[in-house]
Design an enzyme around this catalytic site. Structure first.
Site, PDB file in Angstrom:
ATOM      1  N   LYS A   1      -3.797 -23.351 -34.648  1.00 24.06           N
ATOM      2  CA  LYS A   1      -5.039 -23.984 -34.185  1.00 24.06           C
ATOM      3  C   LYS A   1      -6.109 -23.777 -35.249  1.00 24.06           C
ATOM      4  O   LYS A   1      -6.054 -22.793 -36.001  1.00 24.06           O
ATOM      5  CB  LYS A   1      -5.504 -23.330 -32.881  1.00 24.06           C
ATOM      6  CG  LYS A   1      -6.406 -24.207 -32.062  1.00 24.06           C
ATOM      7  CD  LYS A   1      -5.576 -25.213 -31.287  1.00 24.06           C
ATOM      8  CE  LYS A   1      -6.367 -26.096 -30.375  1.00 24.06           C
ATOM      9  NZ  LYS A   1      -5.492 -26.943 -29.560  1.00 24.06           N
TER      10      LYS A   1
ATOM     11  N   ASN B   1      -9.523 -40.494 -21.337  1.00 21.47           N
ATOM     12  CA  ASN B   1      -8.235 -40.895 -21.915  1.00 21.47           C
ATOM     13  C   ASN B   1      -7.078 -40.515 -20.989  1.00 21.47           C
ATOM     14  O   ASN B   1      -6.254 -41.357 -20.617  1.00 21.47           O
ATOM     15  CB  ASN B   1      -8.066 -40.243 -23.293  1.00 21.47           C
ATOM     16  CG  ASN B   1      -6.700 -40.513 -23.866  1.00 21.47           C
ATOM     17  OD1 ASN B   1      -5.717 -39.869 -23.486  1.00 21.47           O
ATOM     18  ND2 ASN B   1      -6.591 -41.479 -24.734  1.00 21.47           N
TER      19      ASN B   1
END
Ligand code: NAD
Length: 415
Positions: free
Chosen positions: A104, A218
């Protein structure tokens, strides 16, 4: 805000290490990142000054393949948060049986305070700092909170300049014109739909299939369409402006046909499926407490918590957002015998979709959206079945089973 996030993540992982009876050496190896890049970026601002930003990339574990994970731009980002998210990515890619590890990245910035030019220079500066540590077979970043395909396109371009070769597979989540995959926008919603469909095959008691969906962005809007088209009865939806409720069912196609560009639901077109009456306007909290078969949190973290969990009436919770149920609420839901299909499984279609983009780039291919969604469906079924059999073998709940399956795959590959 995220103080102690990594420590909490380690505590949860500790539970799984015990269930799996992992030896101490493996526990030690899985409890720390492989590598932490902790650096500062100096970026020229439009007014001629320079501004310094803290930034990180954490490579957690690559025993199953190249590190994989998003880059977020957020004012609250911290190394602690990035370490926790990198660990969680390691389990998510493992659960989806992808040939990836976990990583990440983040820059501590509120991107709304930057001009487009400043945002581009910041994105390029990030790549200048990490480019020797990433690569299509090394570490493959992607978008995350507040980053998008435009930012990935800048990053691909910067990487090409520095490495002296264009390699589209170094980043996923690119624009369609720059090697992105057709179908990626639908991937997370489609993956969640497939998981729920497979789960319900073992729940003949759930017949009407009423659904309430929190969040219509989304993920929530694509999932809503897949559910609606498959005959589920969606009785409530919400966005940041509030919720709509119609017990006879909402016509999702109609809502989607006029959903404005800002992603806000147009309240005026919400009628019941029989066209008889307008949907009622609700608060977001009211939506969570409806007596539906399936509740889908698809917006934010910590939405079902110790303050409101007693009012939840759903039989099943499909966690499409990351971390929408707190640990305390999870314990109560377990007592109430509510099945919680955990985020790591339910929204794993996102990273599986990224994997298919990477595969296309590596093979220099462009797949049709229908082929992409078909492959994704197979991946989701495979992952669901693996979690189901782990659940039965270890006699644990869905959340523990998903984590156990994921961690076991990584642990088994350690020498
Ligand atoms: P998005 O920004 O497109 O949509 C978020 C939606 O939530 C919007 O409709 C917004 O209006 C709504 N919302 C915000 N606050 C709300 C509130 N208090 N109550 C009800 N609705 C509210 O985001 P997204 O990409 O759909 O992501 C949603 C969640 O799914 C996030 O937790 C994200 O981390 C997770 N997720 C997304 C993907 C992906 O592929 N996009 C993959 C995995 C996980």
């Amino acid at each position: 805000m995220n103080y102690g996030f990594f420590e909490n993540t380690l505590k949860t992982m500790g539970q799984i290490f015990e269930i799996l009876k992992l030896p101490a050496a493996k526990v030690e190896r899985l409890s720390r990142p492989d590598k932490i890049l902790d650096f500062k970026l100096m970026v020229p601002m439009d007014d001629g000054s320079s501004r310094e930003f803290s930034a990180w990339r954490v490579q957690y574990n690559n025993v199953l393949g190249p590190y994989k994970g998003g880059i977020r731009f957020h004012a609250d980002s911290s190394l602690d948060e990035v370490k926790a998210l990198a660990a969680l990515m390691t389990w998510k890619t493992s659960l989806m049986s992808l040939p990836y590890g976990g990583g990440k990245g983040a820059i501590k910035v509120d991107p709304r305070t930057l001009s487009q030019g400043e945002l581009e220079r910041l994105s390029r500066a990030y790549v200048q700092a990490i480019w020797q540590d990433i690569g299509s077979q090394k570490d493959v970043p992607a978008p995350d909170v507040n980053t998008n395909s435009q930012i990935m396109d800048w990053m691909v371009d910067e990487y090409a300049k520095l490495a002296g070769k264009k390699d589209l597979a170094v980043f996923t989540g690119k624009s369609l014109a720059n090697g992105g995959a057709a179908g990626r926008d639908k991937a997370t919603g489609w993956g969640g739909f497939v998981v729920l469909r497979e789960f319900l095959k073992n729940r003949p008691d759930i017949t009407e299939k009423t659904v309430a969906i929190q969040g219509f962005g989304n993920v929530g809007s694509h999932l809503a369409k897949f559910l609606f088209d498959a005959g589920f009865k969606i009785v409530a939806i919400s966005d940041s402006q509030g919720a709509l409720y119609e017990p006879k069912g909402i016509d999702i196609n109609k809502i989607l046909s006029v959903k404005d560009k800002a992603g806000i639901i147009d309240r005026d077109v919400c009628y019941s499926l029989d066209g008889q009456g307008k949907c009622q306007i609700f608060t977001n909290d009211d939506l969570l407490f409806l007596p539906v078969d399936i509740l889908v949190p698809a917006a934010l973290e910590d939405q079902i918590n110790k303050e409101n969990v007693s009012q939840i009436k759903a039989k099943v919770i499909l966690e499409m957002a990351n971390g929408p149920v707190t640990q305390e609420a999870d314990t109560v839901l377990k007592e109430k015998k509510v099945d919680v299909l955990p985020d790591i499984l339910a929204n794993g279609g996102g990273v599986a979709g990224s994997y298919f983009e990477w595969q296309q780039n590596l093979a220099n291919e462009t797949w049709l959206e229908t082929d992409y969604l078909k492959k994704l469906e197979e991946k989701m079924i495979e992952s669901f079945e693996a979690v189901k059999s782990t659940k039965e073998r270890l006699n644990i709940d869905w959340r523990l089973a998903a984590s156990a399956r994921a961690i076991e795959r990584v642990a088994d590959s350690l020498s």
